[in-house]
Structures are given as structure tokens and as C-alpha cells.
Scaffold this motif. Structure first.
Motif, PDB file in Angstrom:
ATOM      1  N   LEU A  37       0.820  -1.210   0.000  1.00  0.00           N
ATOM      2  CA  LEU A  37       0.000   0.000   0.000  1.00  0.00           C
ATOM      3  C   LEU A  37       0.857   1.265   0.000  1.00  0.00           C
ATOM      4  CD1 LEU A  37      -2.896  -1.006   2.403  1.00  0.00           C
ATOM      5  CD2 LEU A  37      -2.989  -0.718  -0.076  1.00  0.00           C
ATOM      6  N   PHE A  38       2.000   1.223   0.669  1.00  0.00           N
ATOM      7  CA  PHE A  38       2.903   2.368   0.659  1.00  0.00           C
ATOM      8  C   PHE A  38       3.451   2.618  -0.737  1.00  0.00           C
ATOM      9  CE2 PHE A  38       7.235   4.067   0.982  1.00  0.00           C
ATOM     10  CZ  PHE A  38       6.956   5.285   1.579  1.00  0.00           C
TER      11      PHE A  38
ATOM     12  N   THR B 168       2.604   5.796  -3.129  1.00  0.00           N
ATOM     13  CA  THR B 168       3.665   6.658  -3.635  1.00  0.00           C
ATOM     14  C   THR B 168       3.511   6.890  -5.134  1.00  0.00           C
ATOM     15  OG1 THR B 168       5.167   5.822  -1.938  1.00  0.00           O
ATOM     16  CG2 THR B 168       6.159   6.933  -3.813  1.00  0.00           C
ATOM     17  N   PHE B 169       3.223   5.837  -5.874  1.00  0.00           N
ATOM     18  CA  PHE B 169       3.060   5.987  -7.319  1.00  0.00           C
ATOM     19  C   PHE B 169       1.805   6.782  -7.657  1.00  0.00           C
ATOM     20  CE2 PHE B 169       5.797   2.092  -7.625  1.00  0.00           C
ATOM     21  CZ  PHE B 169       6.873   2.756  -8.187  1.00  0.00           C
ATOM     22  N   ILE B 170       0.727   6.578  -6.932  1.00  0.00           N
ATOM     23  CA  ILE B 170      -0.506   7.320  -7.191  1.00  0.00           C
ATOM     24  C   ILE B 170      -0.303   8.793  -6.837  1.00  0.00           C
ATOM     25  CG2 ILE B 170      -2.885   7.630  -6.416  1.00  0.00           C
ATOM     26  CD1 ILE B 170      -3.088   4.605  -6.208  1.00  0.00           C
ATOM     27  N   TYR B 171       0.416   9.063  -5.775  1.00  0.00           N
ATOM     28  CA  TYR B 171       0.671  10.452  -5.374  1.00  0.00           C
ATOM     29  C   TYR B 171       1.469  11.183  -6.454  1.00  0.00           C
ATOM     30  CZ  TYR B 171       2.437  14.463  -2.791  1.00  0.00           C
ATOM     31  OH  TYR B 171       2.753  15.729  -2.401  1.00  0.00           O
ATOM     32  N   LYS B 172       2.448  10.506  -7.048  1.00  0.00           N
ATOM     33  CA  LYS B 172       3.246  11.124  -8.094  1.00  0.00           C
ATOM     34  C   LYS B 172       2.414  11.418  -9.329  1.00  0.00           C
ATOM     35  CE  LYS B 172       7.755   9.341  -6.764  1.00  0.00           C
ATOM     36  NZ  LYS B 172       8.883   8.483  -7.135  1.00  0.00           N
ATOM     37  N   LYS B 173       1.442  10.566  -9.649  1.00  0.00           N
ATOM     38  CA  LYS B 173       0.604  10.780 -10.826  1.00  0.00           C
ATOM     39  C   LYS B 173      -0.424  11.877 -10.600  1.00  0.00           C
ATOM     40  CE  LYS B 173       1.144   6.303 -12.922  1.00  0.00           C
ATOM     41  NZ  LYS B 173       0.486   5.132 -13.489  1.00  0.00           N
ATOM     42  N   VAL B 174      -0.882  12.058  -9.355  1.00  0.00           N
ATOM     43  CA  VAL B 174      -1.909  13.056  -9.067  1.00  0.00           C
ATOM     44  C   VAL B 174      -1.312  14.445  -9.060  1.00  0.00           C
ATOM     45  CG1 VAL B 174      -3.503  13.879  -7.287  1.00  0.00           C
ATOM     46  CG2 VAL B 174      -3.377  11.444  -7.819  1.00  0.00           C
TER      47      VAL B 174
END
Length: 57
Positions: free
Chosen positions: A45-46, A50-56
Motif C-alpha cells: 500500500l505504501f 507513492t506511485f498514485i501520489y506522483k501521478k496526481v
């Protein structure tokens, strides 16, 4: 998941003190398995977060 691992660890401790070695070993093994499953889920989940945060952003 961590709560269940803690509960099984306490059960294993109590069973060990009372002399039920086989059941204590089983409860301890189950506690270890649940702990590592929780660790793997937390890391996954971490990484996903992290990857979703970078895309948003």
C-alpha cells in the motif's frame, strides 16, 4: 491484521505457560504468518500510494 497477530501471540504465551506446547507452537506460527502478511500489505500500500501520489501531483 496486526491485532490478530498480537492476540495469537498472547494466546501462544498463555498456552506455553500452561504446558500446551503443541497448541502454543501452532498459535505462534499463526501469529508470525499474520504479522508478515500485515507487513507485506503495508509495504504494498505504501508503494502503490507513492506511485498514485506522483501521478496526481
Amino acid at each position: 491484521m496486526l491485532r490478530a497477530a498480537l492476540i495469537f501471540a498472547i494466546i501462544a504465551l498463555v498456552l506455553g505457560v500452561l504446558g500446551f506446547g503443541g497448541l502454543a507452537g501452532f498459535a505462534w506460527d499463526l501469529a508470525k504468518i499474520l504479522f508478515w502478511i500485515a507487513v507485506v500489505i503495508a509495504v504494498a500500500l505504501f508503494v502503490i500510494g507513492t506511485f498514485i501520489y506522483k501521478k496526481v501531483t
